[in-house]
Design a protein around this motif. Structure first.
Motif, PDB file in Angstrom:
ATOM      1  N   GLY A  14       0.277 -17.113 -10.967  1.00  0.00           N
ATOM      2  CA  GLY A  14       1.018 -15.886 -11.310  1.00  0.00           C
ATOM      3  C   GLY A  14       0.193 -14.508 -11.020  1.00  0.00           C
ATOM      4  O   GLY A  14       0.889 -13.717 -10.142  1.00  0.00           O
ATOM      5  N   ALA A  15      -0.937 -14.539 -11.320  1.00  0.00           N
ATOM      6  CA  ALA A  15      -1.751 -13.489 -11.037  1.00  0.00           C
ATOM      7  C   ALA A  15      -1.845 -13.287  -9.485  1.00  0.00           C
ATOM      8  O   ALA A  15      -1.751 -12.050  -9.086  1.00  0.00           O
ATOM      9  CB  ALA A  15      -2.936 -13.744 -11.681  1.00  0.00           C
ATOM     10  N   ALA A  16      -2.276 -14.235  -8.818  1.00  0.00           N
ATOM     11  CA  ALA A  16      -2.191 -14.234  -7.270  1.00  0.00           C
ATOM     12  C   ALA A  16      -0.980 -13.692  -6.612  1.00  0.00           C
ATOM     13  O   ALA A  16      -0.899 -12.731  -5.831  1.00  0.00           O
ATOM     14  CB  ALA A  16      -2.642 -15.311  -6.676  1.00  0.00           C
ATOM     15  N   VAL A  17       0.373 -14.268  -7.192  1.00  0.00           N
ATOM     16  CA  VAL A  17       1.546 -13.798  -6.698  1.00  0.00           C
ATOM     17  C   VAL A  17       1.694 -12.381  -6.841  1.00  0.00           C
ATOM     18  O   VAL A  17       2.168 -11.637  -6.121  1.00  0.00           O
ATOM     19  CB  VAL A  17       2.543 -14.641  -7.212  1.00  0.00           C
ATOM     20  N   GLU A  18       1.450 -11.771  -8.315  1.00  0.00           N
ATOM     21  CA  GLU A  18       1.724 -10.386  -8.608  1.00  0.00           C
ATOM     22  C   GLU A  18       0.768  -9.596  -7.974  1.00  0.00           C
ATOM     23  O   GLU A  18       1.282  -8.440  -7.366  1.00  0.00           O
ATOM     24  CB  GLU A  18       1.592 -10.402 -10.225  1.00  0.00           C
ATOM     25  N   LEU A  19      -0.573  -9.978  -7.516  1.00  0.00           N
ATOM     26  CA  LEU A  19      -1.328  -8.857  -6.992  1.00  0.00           C
ATOM     27  C   LEU A  19      -0.939  -8.924  -5.418  1.00  0.00           C
ATOM     28  O   LEU A  19      -0.924  -7.753  -5.043  1.00  0.00           O
ATOM     29  CB  LEU A  19      -2.771  -9.221  -7.130  1.00  0.00           C
ATOM     30  N   ALA A  20      -0.483  -9.949  -4.816  1.00  0.00           N
ATOM     31  CA  ALA A  20      -0.106  -9.886  -3.648  1.00  0.00           C
ATOM     32  C   ALA A  20       1.174  -9.120  -3.439  1.00  0.00           C
ATOM     33  O   ALA A  20       1.120  -8.220  -2.456  1.00  0.00           O
ATOM     34  CB  ALA A  20      -0.103 -11.221  -2.756  1.00  0.00           C
ATOM     35  N   ALA A  21       2.099  -9.192  -4.193  1.00  0.00           N
ATOM     36  CA  ALA A  21       3.373  -8.712  -3.944  1.00  0.00           C
ATOM     37  C   ALA A  21       3.245  -7.237  -4.286  1.00  0.00           C
ATOM     38  O   ALA A  21       3.751  -6.398  -3.662  1.00  0.00           O
ATOM     39  CB  ALA A  21       4.381  -9.414  -4.807  1.00  0.00           C
ATOM     40  N   MET A  22       2.443  -6.872  -5.310  1.00  0.00           N
ATOM     41  CA  MET A  22       2.279  -5.429  -5.640  1.00  0.00           C
ATOM     42  C   MET A  22       1.568  -4.551  -4.565  1.00  0.00           C
ATOM     43  O   MET A  22       1.934  -3.498  -4.383  1.00  0.00           O
ATOM     44  CB  MET A  22       1.339  -5.171  -6.974  1.00  0.00           C
ATOM     45  N   HIS A  23       0.712  -5.234  -3.754  1.00  0.00           N
ATOM     46  CA  HIS A  23       0.171  -4.584  -2.533  1.00  0.00           C
ATOM     47  C   HIS A  23       0.959  -4.145  -1.587  1.00  0.00           C
ATOM     48  O   HIS A  23       1.202  -3.124  -1.215  1.00  0.00           O
ATOM     49  CB  HIS A  23      -1.009  -5.540  -2.241  1.00  0.00           C
ATOM     50  N   LYS A  24       1.976  -4.912  -1.298  1.00  0.00           N
ATOM     51  CA  LYS A  24       3.066  -4.899  -0.433  1.00  0.00           C
ATOM     52  C   LYS A  24       4.034  -3.700  -0.942  1.00  0.00           C
ATOM     53  O   LYS A  24       4.478  -2.756  -0.115  1.00  0.00           O
ATOM     54  CB  LYS A  24       3.855  -6.110  -0.046  1.00  0.00           C
ATOM     55  N   VAL A  25       4.402  -3.845  -2.243  1.00  0.00           N
ATOM     56  CA  VAL A  25       5.183  -2.751  -2.775  1.00  0.00           C
ATOM     57  C   VAL A  25       4.413  -1.200  -2.712  1.00  0.00           C
ATOM     58  O   VAL A  25       5.245  -0.413  -2.137  1.00  0.00           O
ATOM     59  CB  VAL A  25       5.368  -3.070  -4.261  1.00  0.00           C
ATOM     60  N   GLU A  26       3.169  -1.066  -2.906  1.00  0.00           N
ATOM     61  CA  GLU A  26       2.660  -0.059  -2.868  1.00  0.00           C
ATOM     62  C   GLU A  26       2.363   0.470  -1.307  1.00  0.00           C
ATOM     63  O   GLU A  26       2.376   1.756  -1.116  1.00  0.00           O
ATOM     64  CB  GLU A  26       1.184  -0.152  -3.342  1.00  0.00           C
ATOM     65  N   HIS A  27       2.233  -0.360  -0.298  1.00  0.00           N
ATOM     66  CA  HIS A  27       1.692  -0.054   0.964  1.00  0.00           C
ATOM     67  C   HIS A  27       2.672  -0.245   2.065  1.00  0.00           C
ATOM     68  O   HIS A  27       2.504   0.249   3.172  1.00  0.00           O
ATOM     69  CB  HIS A  27       0.451  -0.747   1.359  1.00  0.00           C
ATOM     70  N   ASP A  28       3.682  -1.002   1.953  1.00  0.00           N
ATOM     71  CA  ASP A  28       4.707  -1.409   3.035  1.00  0.00           C
ATOM     72  C   ASP A  28       5.926  -0.480   3.067  1.00  0.00           C
ATOM     73  O   ASP A  28       6.805  -0.715   3.766  1.00  0.00           O
ATOM     74  CB  ASP A  28       4.962  -2.800   2.894  1.00  0.00           C
TER      75      ASP A  28
END
Length: 368
Positions: A254-268
Protein backbone atom coordinates in the motif's frame (compact mmCIF):
# COMPACT_ATOMS: atom_id res chain seq x y z
CA UNK A 1 -26.20 50.67 -5.83
CA UNK A 2 -26.75 51.37 -9.54
CA UNK A 3 -23.24 52.51 -10.40
CA UNK A 4 -22.24 49.21 -11.97
CA UNK A 5 -25.36 49.27 -14.13
CA UNK A 6 -25.46 52.90 -15.20
CA UNK A 7 -21.74 53.46 -15.75
CA UNK A 8 -20.23 50.91 -18.17
CA UNK A 9 -17.45 48.92 -16.53
CA UNK A 10 -17.78 50.63 -13.16
CA UNK A 11 -18.70 47.48 -11.33
CA UNK A 12 -15.67 45.61 -12.67
CA UNK A 13 -13.27 48.46 -11.87
CA UNK A 14 -14.59 48.69 -8.36
CA UNK A 15 -14.24 44.92 -7.95
CA UNK A 16 -10.62 45.09 -9.14
CA UNK A 17 -9.90 47.67 -6.44
CA UNK A 18 -7.88 50.91 -6.31
CA UNK A 19 -4.78 49.55 -8.14
CA UNK A 20 -6.86 48.68 -11.19
CA UNK A 21 -8.57 52.10 -11.13
CA UNK A 22 -5.16 53.81 -10.97
CA UNK A 23 -3.94 51.80 -13.97
CA UNK A 24 -7.10 52.77 -15.88
CA UNK A 25 -6.54 56.49 -15.17
CA UNK A 26 -2.90 56.20 -16.20
CA UNK A 27 -3.89 54.53 -19.47
CA UNK A 28 -6.39 57.27 -20.29
CA UNK A 29 -3.75 59.93 -19.67
CA UNK A 30 -1.45 58.18 -22.12
CA UNK A 31 1.08 57.17 -19.50
CA UNK A 32 3.92 54.97 -20.70
CA UNK A 33 4.78 51.53 -19.36
CA UNK A 34 7.65 49.28 -20.21
CA UNK A 35 9.28 51.81 -22.56
CA UNK A 36 6.34 52.00 -24.99
CA UNK A 37 5.75 55.04 -27.18
CA UNK A 38 3.30 57.75 -26.16
CA UNK A 39 -0.19 56.92 -27.26
CA UNK A 40 0.52 53.19 -27.72
CA UNK A 41 -1.95 50.93 -25.94
CA UNK A 42 -0.41 49.10 -23.03
CA UNK A 43 -1.39 45.73 -21.60
CA UNK A 44 -0.96 44.95 -17.93
CA UNK A 45 0.01 41.55 -16.64
CA UNK A 46 -2.88 39.11 -16.44
CA UNK A 47 -4.39 38.86 -12.99
CA UNK A 48 -6.52 35.87 -12.08
CA UNK A 49 -9.30 37.71 -10.30
CA UNK A 50 -13.02 37.14 -10.34
CA UNK A 51 -16.04 39.38 -10.09
CA UNK A 52 -16.02 41.23 -6.75
CA UNK A 53 -13.07 39.07 -5.64
CA UNK A 54 -15.10 35.88 -5.30
CA UNK A 55 -13.81 32.43 -6.38
CA UNK A 56 -14.88 31.26 -9.83
CA UNK A 57 -16.19 28.00 -8.38
CA UNK A 58 -17.82 27.60 -5.02
CA UNK A 59 -15.53 25.72 -2.61
CA UNK A 60 -17.09 22.69 -0.91
CA UNK A 61 -18.73 23.39 2.42
CA UNK A 62 -17.18 20.29 4.00
CA UNK A 63 -15.57 20.90 7.36
CA UNK A 64 -12.17 19.98 8.72
CA UNK A 65 -11.20 17.79 10.56
CA UNK A 66 -14.53 16.00 9.99
CA UNK A 67 -14.13 15.07 6.33
CA UNK A 68 -10.38 14.23 6.34
CA UNK A 69 -10.91 11.97 9.38
CA UNK A 70 -13.87 10.36 7.64
CA UNK A 71 -11.68 9.70 4.59
CA UNK A 72 -8.86 8.24 6.69
CA UNK A 73 -10.98 6.03 8.94
CA UNK A 74 -13.03 4.67 6.04
CA UNK A 75 -9.90 3.72 4.09
CA UNK A 76 -8.25 2.01 7.06
CA UNK A 77 -11.48 0.17 7.87
CA UNK A 78 -11.95 -1.05 4.29
CA UNK A 79 -8.48 -2.55 3.99
CA UNK A 80 -8.72 -4.03 7.51
CA UNK A 81 -11.95 -5.82 6.60
CA UNK A 82 -10.21 -7.47 3.63
CA UNK A 83 -7.24 -8.36 5.82
CA UNK A 84 -9.54 -9.83 8.48
CA UNK A 85 -11.22 -12.11 5.95
CA UNK A 86 -7.82 -13.30 4.67
CA UNK A 87 -6.57 -13.93 8.21
CA UNK A 88 -9.73 -15.86 9.12
CA UNK A 89 -9.39 -18.15 6.11
CA UNK A 90 -5.67 -18.76 6.69
CA UNK A 91 -6.03 -19.57 10.38
CA UNK A 92 -4.53 -16.52 12.08
CA UNK A 93 -6.85 -15.82 15.04
CA UNK A 94 -4.86 -12.93 16.54
CA UNK A 95 -4.66 -11.09 13.21
CA UNK A 96 -8.34 -11.84 12.60
CA UNK A 97 -9.29 -10.18 15.88
CA UNK A 98 -7.08 -7.13 15.30
CA UNK A 99 -8.36 -6.65 11.75
CA UNK A 100 -12.03 -7.05 12.66
CA UNK A 101 -11.75 -4.66 15.61
CA UNK A 102 -9.95 -2.11 13.43
CA UNK A 103 -12.52 -2.44 10.65
CA UNK A 104 -15.53 -2.22 12.95
CA UNK A 105 -14.17 0.66 15.04
CA UNK A 106 -12.95 2.59 12.00
CA UNK A 107 -16.23 2.17 10.13
CA UNK A 108 -18.35 3.36 13.05
CA UNK A 109 -16.02 6.29 13.76
CA UNK A 110 -16.08 7.34 10.09
CA UNK A 111 -19.89 7.40 10.14
CA UNK A 112 -19.81 9.51 13.31
CA UNK A 113 -17.51 12.08 11.68
CA UNK A 114 -19.62 12.10 8.52
CA UNK A 115 -22.81 12.73 10.49
CA UNK A 116 -21.03 15.44 12.47
CA UNK A 117 -20.12 17.15 9.20
CA UNK A 118 -23.68 16.81 7.90
CA UNK A 119 -25.05 18.33 11.10
CA UNK A 120 -27.97 15.96 11.66
CA UNK A 121 -28.19 12.13 11.54
CA UNK A 122 -31.35 12.40 9.45
CA UNK A 123 -29.33 13.83 6.56
CA UNK A 124 -27.34 10.61 6.32
CA UNK A 125 -30.55 8.59 6.27
CA UNK A 126 -31.96 10.85 3.56
CA UNK A 127 -29.08 9.82 1.28
CA UNK A 128 -30.41 6.25 1.39
CA UNK A 129 -33.91 7.10 0.16
CA UNK A 130 -32.95 6.72 -3.51
CA UNK A 131 -30.08 5.15 -5.41
CA UNK A 132 -28.59 6.76 -8.52
CA UNK A 133 -25.94 4.63 -10.25
CA UNK A 134 -24.59 7.77 -11.96
CA UNK A 135 -24.00 9.56 -8.64
CA UNK A 136 -20.80 8.68 -6.68
CA UNK A 137 -22.42 10.12 -3.55
CA UNK A 138 -25.46 7.88 -3.86
CA UNK A 139 -23.43 4.76 -4.66
CA UNK A 140 -21.02 5.61 -1.87
CA UNK A 141 -23.86 5.84 0.63
CA UNK A 142 -24.91 2.32 -0.31
CA UNK A 143 -21.32 1.16 0.17
CA UNK A 144 -20.83 2.88 3.51
CA UNK A 145 -24.12 1.82 5.11
CA UNK A 146 -23.89 -1.97 4.62
CA UNK A 147 -20.13 -1.97 5.17
CA UNK A 148 -20.47 -0.22 8.54
CA UNK A 149 -23.28 -2.55 9.63
CA UNK A 150 -21.42 -5.70 8.59
CA UNK A 151 -18.06 -4.71 10.09
CA UNK A 152 -19.73 -3.66 13.36
CA UNK A 153 -21.56 -7.01 13.48
CA UNK A 154 -18.32 -8.90 12.79
CA UNK A 155 -16.49 -7.03 15.52
CA UNK A 156 -19.40 -7.67 17.89
CA UNK A 157 -19.32 -11.41 17.23
CA UNK A 158 -15.56 -11.35 17.72
CA UNK A 159 -16.04 -9.70 21.10
CA UNK A 160 -18.60 -12.28 22.16
CA UNK A 161 -16.18 -15.05 21.24
CA UNK A 162 -13.26 -13.42 23.05
CA UNK A 163 -15.24 -12.58 26.21
CA UNK A 164 -17.76 -15.32 27.10
CA UNK A 165 -18.96 -13.21 30.02
CA UNK A 166 -20.75 -10.98 27.50
CA UNK A 167 -22.88 -13.87 26.27
CA UNK A 168 -26.08 -13.17 28.14
CA UNK A 169 -29.79 -13.32 27.38
CA UNK A 170 -29.58 -16.78 25.87
CA UNK A 171 -26.59 -16.09 23.60
CA UNK A 172 -24.66 -18.99 25.18
CA UNK A 173 -27.05 -21.40 23.47
CA UNK A 174 -25.95 -20.23 20.04
CA UNK A 175 -22.27 -19.60 20.89
CA UNK A 176 -21.31 -22.57 18.73
CA UNK A 177 -22.58 -20.73 15.69
CA UNK A 178 -20.32 -17.72 16.26
CA UNK A 179 -17.22 -18.88 14.30
CA UNK A 180 -19.21 -19.78 11.19
CA UNK A 181 -21.37 -16.67 11.44
CA UNK A 182 -18.28 -14.50 11.89
CA UNK A 183 -16.71 -15.92 8.74
CA UNK A 184 -19.83 -15.34 6.68
CA UNK A 185 -20.42 -11.79 7.91
CA UNK A 186 -16.72 -10.93 7.80
CA UNK A 187 -16.33 -12.21 4.24
CA UNK A 188 -19.36 -10.21 3.14
CA UNK A 189 -17.97 -7.04 4.71
CA UNK A 190 -14.68 -7.67 2.87
CA UNK A 191 -16.59 -7.53 -0.43
CA UNK A 192 -17.46 -3.91 0.42
CA UNK A 193 -13.99 -3.26 1.83
CA UNK A 194 -12.30 -2.66 -1.52
CA UNK A 195 -14.86 -0.12 -2.78
CA UNK A 196 -14.84 1.48 0.67
CA UNK A 197 -11.17 2.46 0.26
CA UNK A 198 -11.68 4.10 -3.15
CA UNK A 199 -15.21 5.46 -3.46
CA UNK A 200 -14.34 8.63 -1.54
CA UNK A 201 -11.64 9.40 -4.12
CA UNK A 202 -14.21 9.04 -6.90
CA UNK A 203 -16.52 11.32 -4.93
CA UNK A 204 -13.85 14.04 -4.69
CA UNK A 205 -12.84 13.68 -8.34
CA UNK A 206 -16.47 14.07 -9.42
CA UNK A 207 -16.54 17.66 -8.11
CA UNK A 208 -15.46 20.77 -10.02
CA UNK A 209 -12.49 21.32 -7.67
CA UNK A 210 -9.49 21.47 -10.05
CA UNK A 211 -6.90 19.63 -7.94
CA UNK A 212 -9.36 16.80 -7.29
CA UNK A 213 -11.00 16.64 -10.70
CA UNK A 214 -7.93 16.62 -12.95
CA UNK A 215 -6.15 13.61 -11.34
CA UNK A 216 -9.33 11.53 -11.37
CA UNK A 217 -7.44 8.47 -12.63
CA UNK A 218 -4.69 8.54 -10.00
CA UNK A 219 -6.65 9.67 -6.92
CA UNK A 220 -8.38 6.27 -6.35
CA UNK A 221 -4.94 4.61 -6.36
CA UNK A 222 -3.71 7.15 -3.82
CA UNK A 223 -6.64 6.41 -1.53
CA UNK A 224 -6.42 2.63 -2.02
CA UNK A 225 -2.70 2.58 -1.27
CA UNK A 226 -3.13 4.92 1.68
CA UNK A 227 -5.90 2.74 3.11
CA UNK A 228 -3.82 -0.42 2.68
CA UNK A 229 -0.83 1.20 4.39
CA UNK A 230 -2.98 2.38 7.31
CA UNK A 231 -4.97 -0.85 7.75
CA UNK A 232 -1.93 -3.07 7.38
CA UNK A 233 0.15 -0.89 9.69
CA UNK A 234 -2.46 -0.72 12.47
CA UNK A 235 -3.15 -4.46 12.35
CA UNK A 236 0.57 -5.24 12.26
CA UNK A 237 1.14 -3.13 15.38
CA UNK A 238 -1.51 -5.04 17.38
CA UNK A 239 -0.75 -8.57 16.16
CA UNK A 240 1.95 -11.01 17.31
CA UNK A 241 4.83 -11.09 14.85
CA UNK A 242 4.27 -14.76 13.97
CA UNK A 243 0.80 -14.01 12.55
CA UNK A 244 1.35 -10.53 11.13
CA UNK A 245 2.82 -11.58 7.76
CA UNK A 246 -0.22 -10.60 5.61
CA UNK A 247 -0.46 -7.26 7.43
CA UNK A 248 3.21 -6.47 6.72
CA UNK A 249 2.81 -7.33 3.04
CA UNK A 250 -0.34 -5.22 2.73
CA UNK A 251 1.28 -2.27 4.48
CA UNK A 252 4.41 -2.25 2.29
CA UNK A 253 2.44 -2.76 -0.93
CA UNK A 254 0.00 0.00 0.00
CA UNK A 255 2.80 2.43 0.82
CA UNK A 256 4.45 1.78 -2.56
CA UNK A 257 1.17 2.32 -4.44
CA UNK A 258 0.40 5.49 -2.49
CA UNK A 259 3.83 7.07 -3.06
CA UNK A 260 3.89 6.22 -6.78
CA UNK A 261 0.34 7.45 -7.42
CA UNK A 262 0.85 10.62 -5.37
CA UNK A 263 3.96 11.45 -7.41
CA UNK A 264 1.88 11.31 -10.60
CA UNK A 265 -0.84 13.48 -9.05
CA UNK A 266 1.71 16.17 -8.19
CA UNK A 267 3.75 16.15 -11.40
CA UNK A 268 1.57 14.91 -14.29
CA UNK A 269 -1.21 17.52 -14.26
CA UNK A 270 0.50 20.85 -14.75
CA UNK A 271 -0.57 23.78 -12.65
CA UNK A 272 -3.31 21.92 -10.73
CA UNK A 273 -0.57 19.84 -9.08
CA UNK A 274 0.85 22.97 -7.42
CA UNK A 275 -1.49 23.04 -4.40
CA UNK A 276 -0.15 19.64 -3.35
CA UNK A 277 3.33 21.16 -3.08
CA UNK A 278 2.65 24.62 -1.67
CA UNK A 279 1.44 26.08 1.60
CA UNK A 280 -0.27 24.07 4.28
CA UNK A 281 -1.12 21.19 1.96
CA UNK A 282 2.48 21.00 0.74
CA UNK A 283 3.82 20.70 4.29
CA UNK A 284 1.31 17.96 5.05
CA UNK A 285 2.15 16.02 1.90
CA UNK A 286 5.90 16.22 2.61
CA UNK A 287 5.34 14.93 6.14
CA UNK A 288 3.03 12.21 4.80
CA UNK A 289 5.67 11.00 2.33
CA UNK A 290 8.32 10.96 5.03
CA UNK A 291 6.12 8.95 7.41
CA UNK A 292 4.95 6.52 4.72
CA UNK A 293 8.38 5.90 3.23
CA UNK A 294 10.10 5.49 6.60
CA UNK A 295 7.27 3.28 7.88
CA UNK A 296 7.49 1.01 4.84
CA UNK A 297 11.28 0.82 5.07
CA UNK A 298 11.18 0.04 8.79
CA UNK A 299 8.57 -2.66 8.15
CA UNK A 300 10.93 -4.40 5.72
CA UNK A 301 13.94 -4.05 8.01
CA UNK A 302 12.48 -4.52 11.50
CA UNK A 303 8.83 -5.46 11.00
CA UNK A 304 9.40 -8.94 12.42
CA UNK A 305 10.14 -7.51 15.87
CA UNK A 306 7.47 -6.21 18.22
CA UNK A 307 9.07 -2.79 18.62
CA UNK A 308 9.71 -2.45 14.89
CA UNK A 309 6.14 -3.47 14.06
CA UNK A 310 4.68 -0.98 16.52
CA UNK A 311 6.79 1.96 15.35
CA UNK A 312 6.40 1.23 11.63
CA UNK A 313 2.65 0.71 12.05
CA UNK A 314 2.33 4.09 13.78
CA UNK A 315 4.35 5.79 11.03
CA UNK A 316 2.24 4.25 8.27
CA UNK A 317 -1.00 5.25 9.98
CA UNK A 318 0.31 8.80 10.48
CA UNK A 319 1.35 8.98 6.84
CA UNK A 320 -2.08 7.88 5.67
CA UNK A 321 -3.79 10.41 7.94
CA UNK A 322 -1.56 13.24 6.71
CA UNK A 323 -2.20 12.23 3.09
CA UNK A 324 -5.96 12.59 3.55
CA UNK A 325 -5.55 15.98 5.23
CA UNK A 326 -3.11 17.10 2.53
CA UNK A 327 -5.38 16.06 -0.35
CA UNK A 328 -8.30 17.82 1.30
CA UNK A 329 -6.37 21.05 1.88
CA UNK A 330 -4.94 21.04 -1.65
CA UNK A 331 -8.40 20.73 -3.16
CA UNK A 332 -9.79 23.54 -1.05
CA UNK A 333 -6.85 25.79 -1.99
CA UNK A 334 -7.35 25.12 -5.70
CA UNK A 335 -11.05 25.92 -5.42
CA UNK A 336 -10.34 29.31 -3.82
CA UNK A 337 -7.68 30.46 -6.32
CA UNK A 338 -9.14 31.38 -9.76
CA UNK A 339 -5.95 30.54 -11.68
CA UNK A 340 -6.36 26.81 -11.08
CA UNK A 341 -9.68 27.01 -12.89
CA UNK A 342 -8.76 29.55 -15.59
CA UNK A 343 -5.37 28.22 -16.76
CA UNK A 344 -6.51 24.62 -17.46
CA UNK A 345 -9.60 25.95 -19.23
CA UNK A 346 -7.49 28.16 -21.50
CA UNK A 347 -5.12 25.25 -22.18
CA UNK A 348 -8.03 23.02 -23.22
CA UNK A 349 -9.46 25.75 -25.43
CA UNK A 350 -6.06 26.28 -27.09
CA UNK A 351 -5.67 22.53 -27.65
CA UNK A 352 -9.12 22.30 -29.25
CA UNK A 353 -8.39 25.31 -31.45
CA UNK A 354 -5.08 23.81 -32.53
CA UNK A 355 -6.73 20.48 -33.28
CA UNK A 356 -9.47 22.19 -35.29
CA UNK A 357 -6.90 24.19 -37.24
CA UNK A 358 -4.95 21.02 -37.96
CA UNK A 359 -8.07 19.23 -39.18
CA UNK A 360 -8.94 22.17 -41.43
CA UNK A 361 -5.42 22.27 -42.89
CA UNK A 362 -5.53 18.53 -43.53
CA UNK A 363 -8.91 18.83 -45.23
CA UNK A 364 -7.62 21.59 -47.50
CA UNK A 365 -4.59 19.51 -48.41
CA UNK A 366 -6.82 16.58 -49.39
CA UNK A 367 -9.08 18.75 -51.57
CA UNK A 368 -6.06 20.11 -53.42
Amino acid sequence: MTEGLVTPGAGWRRADGPPAQAREKKRRKGGRRGGGRDGDPTVDEAEFTSYYGRPIIKPPVWKTPDVPLYLFLGGAAGSSAVLGAIADVTGRPALTRAAHYTAGGGALASVVWLIHDLGRPARFLHMLRVIKPTSPLSVGSYILAPFSALTAATAGIQLLEAFPGLQKFGLRRIAGWFPGLRKVVGSTSAVFGGPMTTYTAVLLANTAVPSWHEPYKELPFVFAGSGMAAGGGICMAFTPVAEAGPARKMAVAGAAVELAAMHKVEHDHGIVGEPYQLGKAGKMMKAAKACTASGAGLTVVAGRTRAGAAVSGALLAAGSLLTRFGVFEAGMASAKDPKYTVVPQRARMAARAAAAAGDEHEARSVTR
